[in-house]
Scaffold this motif. Sequence first.
Motif, short mmCIF file in Angstrom:
data_model
loop_
_atom_site.label_atom_id
_atom_site.label_comp_id
_atom_site.label_asym_id
_atom_site.label_seq_id
_atom_site.Cartn_x
_atom_site.Cartn_y
_atom_site.Cartn_z
N TRP A 26 12.50 6.68 -11.23
CA TRP A 26 12.89 5.15 -10.78
C TRP A 26 11.49 4.32 -10.78
N LEU A 27 10.27 4.90 -10.52
CA LEU A 27 9.12 4.21 -10.40
C LEU A 27 8.56 4.00 -11.84
N VAL A 28 8.90 4.81 -12.80
CA VAL A 28 8.55 4.63 -14.28
C VAL A 28 9.50 3.44 -14.68
N LEU A 29 10.67 3.47 -14.46
CA LEU A 29 11.77 2.51 -15.10
C LEU A 29 11.59 0.99 -14.35
N SER A 30 11.35 1.11 -13.11
CA SER A 30 11.14 -0.09 -12.30
C SER A 30 9.91 -0.82 -12.79
N ALA A 31 8.94 -0.26 -13.22
CA ALA A 31 7.73 -0.63 -13.76
C ALA A 31 8.10 -1.84 -15.12
N PHE A 197 -5.49 21.07 -10.63
CA PHE A 197 -5.44 20.72 -8.96
C PHE A 197 -6.71 19.72 -8.83
N SER A 198 -7.94 20.11 -9.50
CA SER A 198 -9.17 19.47 -8.91
C SER A 198 -8.95 18.09 -9.63
N PHE A 199 -8.62 17.95 -10.94
CA PHE A 199 -8.43 16.88 -11.44
C PHE A 199 -7.36 15.68 -10.75
N ARG A 200 -6.28 16.44 -10.28
CA ARG A 200 -5.32 15.53 -9.32
C ARG A 200 -6.06 15.21 -8.08
N TRP A 201 -6.55 15.94 -7.48
CA TRP A 201 -7.26 15.49 -5.97
C TRP A 201 -8.16 14.63 -6.34
N ARG A 202 -9.23 14.57 -7.25
CA ARG A 202 -10.22 13.56 -7.36
C ARG A 202 -9.60 12.30 -7.87
N TRP A 203 -8.64 12.22 -8.74
CA TRP A 203 -8.09 11.07 -9.37
C TRP A 203 -7.32 10.30 -8.16
N ASN A 204 -6.68 10.91 -7.35
CA ASN A 204 -5.70 10.56 -6.47
C ASN A 204 -6.45 10.36 -5.09
N ASP A 205 -7.79 10.62 -5.10
CA ASP A 205 -8.56 10.36 -3.80
C ASP A 205 -8.56 8.83 -3.33
N SER A 237 5.84 -5.59 -8.77
CA SER A 237 5.83 -5.45 -10.03
C SER A 237 4.70 -5.05 -10.71
N THR A 238 3.42 -5.71 -10.28
CA THR A 238 2.00 -5.36 -10.77
C THR A 238 1.78 -4.07 -10.29
N LEU A 239 2.03 -3.77 -8.94
CA LEU A 239 1.80 -2.47 -8.33
C LEU A 239 2.46 -1.33 -8.86
N LEU A 240 3.64 -1.57 -9.36
CA LEU A 240 4.47 -0.37 -10.06
C LEU A 240 3.68 0.05 -11.32
N ALA A 241 3.78 -1.18 -12.13
CA ALA A 241 3.07 -0.89 -13.45
C ALA A 241 1.53 -0.31 -13.53
N ALA A 242 0.82 -0.85 -12.66
CA ALA A 242 -0.46 -0.07 -12.43
C ALA A 242 -0.35 1.62 -11.87
N SER A 243 0.62 1.62 -11.11
CA SER A 243 0.91 2.97 -10.59
C SER A 243 1.33 4.05 -11.70
N MET A 247 -0.60 7.24 -13.26
CA MET A 247 -0.08 8.59 -13.63
C MET A 247 -0.30 9.23 -15.00
N MET A 248 -0.72 8.51 -16.06
CA MET A 248 -0.74 8.93 -17.23
C MET A 248 -1.91 10.18 -17.24
#
Length: 271
Positions: A26-31, A197-205, A237-243, A247-248
Amino acid sequence: MKMTKKILINVLALVVAISFIIPVLWLVLSAFKPGDELFDYPITLLPRTFTFENFIRVWNEMDFITYIKNTGFVTVTATILTVAISTMCGYALAKYKYKWLNVVFVCLLATTMLPTEVLMAPSFEVILRLGLYNSLAGLIIPTLGTLTGVFMMRQFFITVPNELLEAARMDGANEFRIFTRLMVPLAVPVMAILTIFSFRWRWNDYIWPLIVIDDPSKYTLQLALRNLVGQMAIDWSTLLAASVISMMPIVIVFMIFQKYIMNGFMSSGLK
């Protein structure tokens, strides 16, 4: 009976998987939806009007390249150092027989009982005294000592037979060669998991960069996303697209390192 049990387990696994997939889908399609379509009722999963305008606006209105560079530098550097330090520390705790090492490991485990909020104040004080406030180095250094990584590597190295080390020492290999040529190749699957794990932790920090960084030119991606949330309104709209864009990299890293995980499982099964 066994067939019924297997079917129930598969159905339950499918339900759990769908419950995780639908919100992300839903997040991806809503963007790709126009802003006025996001709040239409009834809610639709697929966009009626497919548009890339939200993504274009993200690139044009935000300094997205700078935020990605900052986040990428912090994440990649911290991940490489975390994996290296955790691997060396885990190997030492697992294979070197000194009584004081057990005391060190127990002290490390004791730190996991402390909430993250308790550690933030002294960590910030250290960063401030070192002159690393408002710098990307201040984001990297406190995150290197990850006990989760140390514990994962220690538990793996414990399963490696000591006879392998003794055979290598009898052949004349020194400790550095044993670690780099023997132990590290065996630990690649676990290192791949820790890398993800470490990449996800630091990227989403978010919390730690919010405390340490004050200069907008040094913002990470998560701090930039926060700026899209205004006091009176949110540009959804911008927040969903940036999110979706944020994620990529995590998806790409997982796709790169998952083959090492699968190869490690297959190799262990063949042995």
